[in-house]
Design an enzyme around this catalytic site. Structure first.
Site, mmCIF file in Angstrom:
data_model
loop_
_atom_site.group_PDB
_atom_site.id
_atom_site.type_symbol
_atom_site.label_atom_id
_atom_site.label_comp_id
_atom_site.label_asym_id
_atom_site.label_seq_id
_atom_site.Cartn_x
_atom_site.Cartn_y
_atom_site.Cartn_z
ATOM 1 N N VAL A 141 81.054 11.248 18.559
ATOM 2 C CA VAL A 141 80.064 12.337 18.526
ATOM 3 C C VAL A 141 79.697 12.644 19.969
ATOM 4 C CG1 VAL A 141 77.806 13.147 17.784
ATOM 5 C CG2 VAL A 141 79.093 11.626 16.312
ATOM 6 N N GLU A 142 79.845 13.901 20.366
ATOM 7 C CA GLU A 142 79.433 14.325 21.699
ATOM 8 C C GLU A 142 77.984 14.808 21.627
ATOM 9 O OE1 GLU A 142 83.450 15.982 23.771
ATOM 10 O OE2 GLU A 142 82.676 17.183 22.107
ATOM 11 N N VAL A 143 77.091 14.088 22.280
ATOM 12 C CA VAL A 143 75.679 14.472 22.328
ATOM 13 C C VAL A 143 75.471 15.282 23.601
ATOM 14 C CG1 VAL A 143 73.308 13.635 22.478
ATOM 15 C CG2 VAL A 143 74.971 12.473 20.980
#
Length: 337
Positions: A172-174
């Site tokens: 997951v790219e935050v």
């Protein structure tokens, strides 16, 4: 793999039930969360139910958290009566949504178009409790491009971009915007995704396409160029990736691989092979795939025989089975985590 979900987030809202939204829903349910789902698209509720039942055996194989249930979700026409229960919002862009339907239903799905995202996020920001994080699954649009519509608590808005399918692929790219609260909101989002068994990475600066898609695009553009120029067949190009780079990249990233190739010295690797790599990159730029309608049609004609000869459904099942085994092996090795 059994995961404990962050205790202060018990109920999640998902806006949009395309492939990504349905996958998010499956993961949230498997981690023992209660889920509200909304999407005005025709047959959205039926399609979601079909998808969840199809994926539940895989999630069971991975490992269900305490309280996991395939029935712990509610499909609603509107979130209006449920915001007091919702602890986290995951918006899922749906680029093919009908504009009139979206507007008439007070934004129950988020297409990847700025005007809709601004309307949607203004609505969510107005209705959601102040402490609720509002995350977009956007694959490339930074939240700074629509957060101006959030007049109440823009500091709790960010991007939480998964890699497809979210219930299997850990990344997951935050991606916070410049005004996202980095002291509270970003750590809470990172912790929440970790509690789901995800591997969140923090993108320090907004950039179009974020990181994984940009890396993927770089390889894809060269792959399209090589096949369109007749350098290699589509089938052999796929074999080249899966029998070399793909195997290594599943275990180590480019920086670790560079250091190993340099005998333990990253600098030595750059000094030794860097000039050659630069010349290859210069040649790539001379032959960049144009993405014109004509180029796309020509490449499609070249690739289509391979596609038609492939059982894609069986290939996807085999891929997912191998992914599960690979991720299980990686989880047992501290060096590969």
């Amino acid at each position: 793999m059994t995961t404990t979900t962050k205790k202060d987030i018990k109920t999640v809202a998902i806006i949009g039930t395309g492939v990504i939204g349905a996958s998010w829903a499956a993961l949230f349910l498997a981690r023992g969360l209660k889920v509200f789902v909304t999407d005005p698209a025709p047959n959205a509720e039926k399609n979601l139910d079909t998808y969840l039942h199809a994926q539940w055996p895989t999630l069971t194989q991975i490992g269900l958290s305490e309280g996991a249930s395939l029935t712990n979700y509610t499909f609603v026409d509107s979130l209006d009566n449920h915001f007091d229960e919702i602890d986290f919002i995951q918006e899922v862009p749906f680029p093919f949504a009908n504009a009139a339907v979206i507007l008439l239903t007070v934004i129950k799905n988020g297409p990847e178009r700025l005007e809709f995202k601004r309307t949607l996020f203004a609505y969510l920001d107005e209705k959601a409790r102040p402490e609720v994080i509002i995350a977009s699954s956007s694959s490339g649009i930074p939240s700074s491009e629509y957060v101006s519509a959030c007049r109440h608590h823009p500091e709790r808005v960010l991007v939480g971009h998964p890699f497809n399918p979210p219930h299997l692929i850990p990344l997951v790219e935050v991606v916070p915007h410049t005004a996202t609260d980095r002291e509270t909101v970003v750590p809470r989002a990172m912790e929440f995704y970790r509690s789901l068994g995800k591997k969140p990475v923090l993108i320090q600066k907004e950039i179009p396409g974020f990181i994984a898609n940009r890396l993927q695009a770089a390889l894809l553009m060269e792959a399209y160029s090589l096949v369109s120029r007749g350098v290699i067949s589509a089938a052999d190009l796929d074999t080249t990736v899966t029998s070399s780079l793909g195997l290594r990249w599943a275990l180590n990233g480019p920086y670790a691989l560079n250091a190993m190739a340099g005998g333990g010295s990253f600098q030595h690797m750059l000094e030794h092979l860097g000039p050659a790599a630069k010349s290859w990159h210069d040649d790539m730029q001379k032959h960049t795939f144009s993405m014109s309608p004509e180029a796309i049609q020509d490449l499609t004609r070249t690739v289509e025989p391979m596609v038609q000869a492939t059982d894609l459904e069986a290939l996807q099942k085999e891929r997912d089975d191998v992914l599960l085994k690979l991720m299980d092996m990686k989880s047992k090795s501290s060096l590969l985590e």
